[in-house]
Motif scaffolding. Sequence first.
Motif, mmCIF file in Angstrom:
data_model
loop_
_atom_site.group_PDB
_atom_site.id
_atom_site.type_symbol
_atom_site.label_atom_id
_atom_site.label_comp_id
_atom_site.label_asym_id
_atom_site.label_seq_id
_atom_site.Cartn_x
_atom_site.Cartn_y
_atom_site.Cartn_z
ATOM 1 N N THR A 26 -2.926 -1.429 0.709
ATOM 2 C CA THR A 26 -1.882 -0.674 0.038
ATOM 3 C C THR A 26 -1.220 0.242 1.025
ATOM 4 O O THR A 26 -1.658 0.479 2.089
ATOM 5 C CB THR A 26 -2.489 0.235 -1.042
ATOM 6 O OG1 THR A 26 -3.257 1.221 -0.406
ATOM 7 C CG2 THR A 26 -3.275 -0.561 -2.010
ATOM 8 N N ASN A 267 -0.170 -9.025 -4.441
ATOM 9 C CA ASN A 267 0.595 -7.913 -4.989
ATOM 10 C C ASN A 267 1.485 -8.323 -6.153
ATOM 11 O O ASN A 267 1.740 -7.531 -7.062
ATOM 12 C CB ASN A 267 1.447 -7.272 -3.888
ATOM 13 C CG ASN A 267 0.611 -6.505 -2.890
ATOM 14 O OD1 ASN A 267 -0.496 -6.076 -3.193
ATOM 15 N ND2 ASN A 267 1.127 -6.333 -1.677
ATOM 16 N N TYR A 284 0.975 1.897 -4.494
ATOM 17 C CA TYR A 284 0.102 2.863 -3.841
ATOM 18 C C TYR A 284 -0.445 3.892 -4.819
ATOM 19 O O TYR A 284 0.308 4.357 -5.679
ATOM 20 C CB TYR A 284 0.905 3.568 -2.734
ATOM 21 C CG TYR A 284 0.127 4.594 -1.970
ATOM 22 C CD1 TYR A 284 -0.663 4.226 -0.905
ATOM 23 C CD2 TYR A 284 0.173 5.935 -2.321
ATOM 24 C CE1 TYR A 284 -1.388 5.178 -0.199
ATOM 25 C CE2 TYR A 284 -0.547 6.880 -1.633
ATOM 26 C CZ TYR A 284 -1.318 6.501 -0.583
ATOM 27 O OH TYR A 284 -2.036 7.434 0.107
ATOM 28 N N GLY A 288 -0.289 -2.781 -3.135
ATOM 29 C CA GLY A 288 1.065 -2.636 -2.629
ATOM 30 C C GLY A 288 2.062 -3.207 -3.621
ATOM 31 O O GLY A 288 1.711 -4.020 -4.467
ATOM 32 N N SER A 402 -1.019 -9.498 2.268
ATOM 33 C CA SER A 402 -0.117 -8.647 1.496
ATOM 34 C C SER A 402 1.274 -9.235 1.622
ATOM 35 O O SER A 402 1.658 -9.715 2.689
ATOM 36 C CB SER A 402 -0.129 -7.209 2.028
ATOM 37 O OG SER A 402 1.017 -6.500 1.625
ATOM 38 N N ASN A 522 4.817 5.673 0.660
ATOM 39 C CA ASN A 522 4.202 4.599 -0.123
ATOM 40 C C ASN A 522 4.790 4.512 -1.529
ATOM 41 O O ASN A 522 4.694 5.463 -2.318
ATOM 42 C CB ASN A 522 2.694 4.823 -0.207
ATOM 43 C CG ASN A 522 2.032 4.685 1.148
ATOM 44 O OD1 ASN A 522 2.165 3.666 1.809
ATOM 45 N ND2 ASN A 522 1.328 5.717 1.576
#
Length: 550
Positions: A26, A267, A284, A288, A402, A522
């Motif tokens: 993340t 994600n 976050y 992510g 990710s 984030n």
Amino acid sequence: MKKWLTMVTGATLLLGVATGCSSTPTDTAQTTTTNTTPSNTQSTEPAKSGPMVLRWTISGEPPTMDPGIATESDSMDMINACFEGLTSYDLNGQLDNAVAESFTNSPDYTKFTFKIRKDAKWQNGDPVTAHDFEYALKRNLDPKTASGYAYQLYYLKGGEEYNTGKGKAEDVGVKAVDDYTLEFTLKSPTPFFRELTQFTTLFPLHQKTVESNPNWASDPKTLIGNGPFVLDTWEHKTKMVFTKSPTYWDKDHVKLDRIEISMIEDNNTALSMFEGGETDWGGYPATGLPADAIPKIKEEGKLMVADNPGTQSVIFNTTKPPFNNKKIRQAFSYAINRQEIIDNILQTGVPAAYGWVPTSMGLKPDGYFKEDPAKAKELLAEGMKELGLKEFPEVTYSYNTSDIYKKMAEALQDQWRKNLGVNVKLYNTEWKVYNDNVHSANYDLGRFMWGADFNDPINFLEMFRDKTGGNNNPKWENAKFKELIDKSYQETDPAKRKQILLDAETILMDEMPLAPINFRGNPYVKNDRVKDFIIFPLGGAYFKYAYIAN
């Protein structure tokens, strides 16, 4: 020393203090208060009917639940749920007493003494004592433990000597004076030491549990914590469930009955679960957000961004060719178009990074270098000549799974091909495998994110003091750099110390064992019914005060 913290109540971001570490997929002012109970002002009543459950996600299996071993944020988030140190944070973002009920320090900041509260209990009912802290810190410094954060305990007198095999455990500057008095003796003045006591490496450990089973931290039946929650269920690589601890000293301020955590590597899947009402948070510090989803979320006015001192970079394995050559490392760094990555992939408006230490820490806000594709090509040719290479060897860029990191990897691959004429292979793995690979120097170049453990430039620099340091993934070392870091520990004049650290970062950015890309910010979305959840934007989630409103 100020740090950043985000407390989420509705759509409000409260800036204050925080902790951090190396980021998973993340991605305070020094105070002498002796408050014994954190404030808990709430604007909305918690839901009353049935158990109160927060549904959360993380992007993979936490590598460990051992506070002394953990080096990345997924592990630390889970550890902060079921362990607690001498200090923690209240709802106003202030560093506050936790297991400690008070503290004192010497005028020169070389001695700190903490009084342990007598109502602090382990989840099995045993009292938490000063001996549990002394045992934990000496165990984490023991070379056999191989703690990646052992260097965080080098502020203790004799800490480095014991960890490097040149001293004895009994000479380390932590001592249980009695059951409820803990004394630290430091090797040099350290005004920010109290801040460090909220960090997991300084948490207590239940000695009987640790010594009775080498796998104690991987099974809920054998994991004994002292925090607000108890690890009830751990279905490895699938889910974790935490329940409210009945023995926690401050249980009256814990509103959640359960935290149900799903491990979701993708994600897009995690966001779909949030949008479908299956979880209460997206992005976050849970997982992510997919890069392709950010524009729509932003347009709908739902995107939130947690600001934080931290830096994302490319790290180079300096132990083998070709990245044992400084000019080749510089070439790869100067060839990166940072703004293109920020605008097209990250899409959060974060600043490009031309230095390693975040600009908020004030060493050199303008940075140490600029992008220069032409210069990069020259440096590559010079570096190859120095290594006797006629053709550039095959190299692989590693990253953890990710959506955003995949797009970043592809962008970097394209930029290096266009600007250097080098074809870089890409390799992704789940977080635990990736983390193990970079720690063991089993990579060529790869992604690395660092968020501060405390708000001082030394926290971004001292990890590179020794190539054997737990978080020195480039395995880089420089004698002059090390000399400057050691000198900074002894310097008490702020201006002189700042210049020493500036000189150290100048060496780091010339040698370029890592190429900074951007400073952190984030993105996330949340269920508006989640209140008083605290984000540590430097790398962590704090569940203690969170609740679900009616």
